[in-house]
Design an enzyme around this catalytic site. Structure first.
Site: not given
Ligand code: NAD
Length: 506
Positions: A236, A255, A289
């Site tokens: 994403v 991130e 994460c």
């Molecule tokens: P995800 O990428 O599926 O979703 C994250 C957000 O993006 C959600 O609000 C979702 O609705 C939105 N989204 C999805 N498609 C989109 C698009 N095309 N355009 C704009 N927004 C969109 O992630 P998740 O399943 O909610 O969380 C898990 C992931 O997050 C894991 O990969 C984890 O490692 C990562 N994470 C990273 C950190 C960090 O600080 N590096 C912290 C927490 C989680």
């Protein structure tokens, strides 16, 4: 307390200081009990997303002109409200995302710390600097200015703290925000915005839109968004950066995922090393994460370590998130559980020696939830997919190494670079790993999980694009300006540039 005691949240969007009327486009269900509806929510239409951006835009001039200290004081009121509601927030979070109540409480406290940090920072000097000019009579200032409208798009696994890591610095610096929580945690997202409204943040400074990827994408496609603060998966994050590439004036702070590891050296304190590995792998059911899905263990320790690790993993209790005696809860949804089971199967195909078999479990009486037991295996570090890709669940490989150089090679053999822990008593080895491994957050004699808001939180490679969250985010949500003031009575220029208006002696 049972998972079924509270009435469902009635979801609404928040635009321009108004709560729009409730709609029931999608439901948020408890992953510990799929029959329990935590709330029903409206999916913002593209028109509603644009209205939220327009409202943030119109609130921007007055908010940026408000004294930074007065903006910070709104966060003091927010902190009082978070303290008042800590228990209720933790329960709502546990029901909605399935993390154990003890973890949810800690996350609310982490959110509170961010708010307190922002409040305190209002009176501190990171706002700018005064530096010397080449001309004695001139003072040169570097001042930070807000960009404008910030879109905050967040994941489900830290549904309270991560939004605050982004909303806090953005608002303090004078930006206005449109917040889109994860579609898996809309209730806790709404609750957070209710607290912002109650704390008296002016209308339009914080707006809330709900929905899944489509809603997020409508927000990212709006050219009036100056900064996108995103935390979530690499896929994403990449999509958001691709869309934003057509707007080169935009900042994207992304991130993303991780493939983290704990390196256990042969001089490690044994019990500490086992605990660090277990906490890194299984806290939050492996859905941080920074969770470790690789424990890289010196070969001399491997047999003893594998035995102790497997025995401890088998003893961990996964169950009702509202029962503080449980170690951890379910996966976030059925697809997430299926993905982990697929990776378990792939590990076997790629040659894993299975130490603890992971499978579906139903520990909550009378409820169907998305629970899995831990999967632990031993495998050589030879580039298998399971050793390189993010799994995001209770799945961990124990990988042997001979030399410290080997351990670095195994650690770096992934496209991610988020967190690292080293368990050693040797300061020389600790330094070697610190210098040679690719990561954003490193820990010594600790698990590779855990954050404190005054530190930057971010990664390298596919884990992040160099704009860490929490305290680090100020760099992304402000731009630096130079402001030079002449206190002399005539004009003198740097570099000896002549100020004569007519030709003089050569
Ligand atoms: P995800 O990428 O599926 O979703 C994250 C957000 O993006 C959600 O609000 C979702 O609705 C939105 N989204 C999805 N498609 C989109 C698009 N095309 N355009 C704009 N927004 C969109 O992630 P998740 O399943 O909610 O969380 C898990 C992931 O997050 C894991 O990969 C984890 O490692 C990562 N994470 C990273 C950190 C960090 O600080 N590096 C912290 C927490 C989680």
């Amino acid at each position: 307390m049972s998972t079924n005691t509270l009435s469902p949240v009635s979801g609404r969007l928040f635009v321009g200081g108004e709560w729009l009327s409730a709609r029931e486009d999608f439901a948020s269900k408890s992953p510990a009990n799929l029959a329990e509806v935590v709330g029903t929510f409206p999916k913002a239409t593209p028109k509603e997303v644009d209205a939220a951006v327009a409202s943030a835009r119109s609130a921007f001039p007055a908010w940026r002109r408000t004294s930074r200290i007065l903006r910070a004081e709104c966060f003091d009121r927010l902190a009082q409200l978070i303290k008042r509601d800590t228990d209720a927030l933790a329960v709502l979070m546990a029901r909605e995302c399935g993390k154990n109540i003890t973890e949810c409480r800690a996350e609310v406290v982490e959110g509170l710390h961010m708010v307190q940090y922002v409040f305190g920072t209002g009176r501190q000097g990171i706002y700018g600097e005064v530096i010397a000019s080449e001309i004695a009579e001139k003072d040169a200032f570097v001042r930070r200015k807000p960009w404008g409208v910030v879109a905050v798009i967040t994941p489900w696994n830290f549904p309270f703290a991560v939004p605050l890591w982004m909303l806090g610095p953005s608002l303090l610096e004078g930006n206005t925000c449109v917040f889109k929580p994860s579609e898996d945690t809309p209730a806790i997202g709404q609750k957070l915005v209710e607290l912002f409204a109650e704390a008296g943040f002016p209308a339009g400074t914080v707006n809330l839109v709900q929905g899944a990827g489509e809603t997020g994408e409508a927000l990212v496609k709006n050219p009036d968004v100056n900064v996108v603060c995103f935390t979530g998966s690499y896929e994403v994050g990449k999509r958001i950066q691709e869309i934003s590439a057509s707007m080169p004036e935009r900042i994207v702070a992304a991130e993303m995922g991780g493939k983290n590891a704990v390196i256990v050296c042969e001089d490690a304190r044994f019990d500490l090393a086992v605990n660090a590995g277990i906490l890194s792998a299984f806290k939050t059911t492996g859905q941080r994460c920074v969770s470790a899905s690789r424990i890289i263990v010196h070969e001399a320790l491997m047999d003893r370590y594998a035995k102790a690790f497997a025995e401890t993993a088998k003893r961990l209790k996964f169950g009702d998130p509202l029962d503080a005696k449980n170690f951890a809860g379910p996966l976030i949804h059925e697809n997430a559980a299926k993905k982990v089971l697929d990776y378990n199967a792939l590990a076997k195909k790629e040659g894993a020696k299975v130490l603890v078999e992971g499978s579906e479990i139903q520990p909550v009486a009378g409820a169907k939830g998305c629970f899995l037991s831990p999967f632990v295996y031993q495998m050589d570090g030879k580039g298998a997919r399971v050793l390189r890709e993010e799994v995001f669940g209770p799945h961990v490989a124990l990988v042997p190494f001979k030399t410290d150089e080997d351990a670095v090679r195994i650690y770096n053999d992934t496209e991610y670079g988020l967190s690292l822990a080293v368990i050693t008593e040797s300061y020389r080895r600790m330094r070697f790993f610190r210098e040679e491994c690719e990561y954003g957050m490193g820990y010594v004699n600790l698990p590779c999980i855990g954050a404190e808001v005054h530190l930057p939180f971010g990664g390298v490679k596919k884990s992040g694009n160099g704009h860490p969250s929490a305290a680090g985010l100020i760099e992304a949500v402000t731009h630096k300006t130079a402001w030079t003031v002449n206190h002399g009575t005539d004009i003198k220029m740097a570099q000896g540039l002549t100020t004569a208006l007519e030709g003089g002696p050569a």
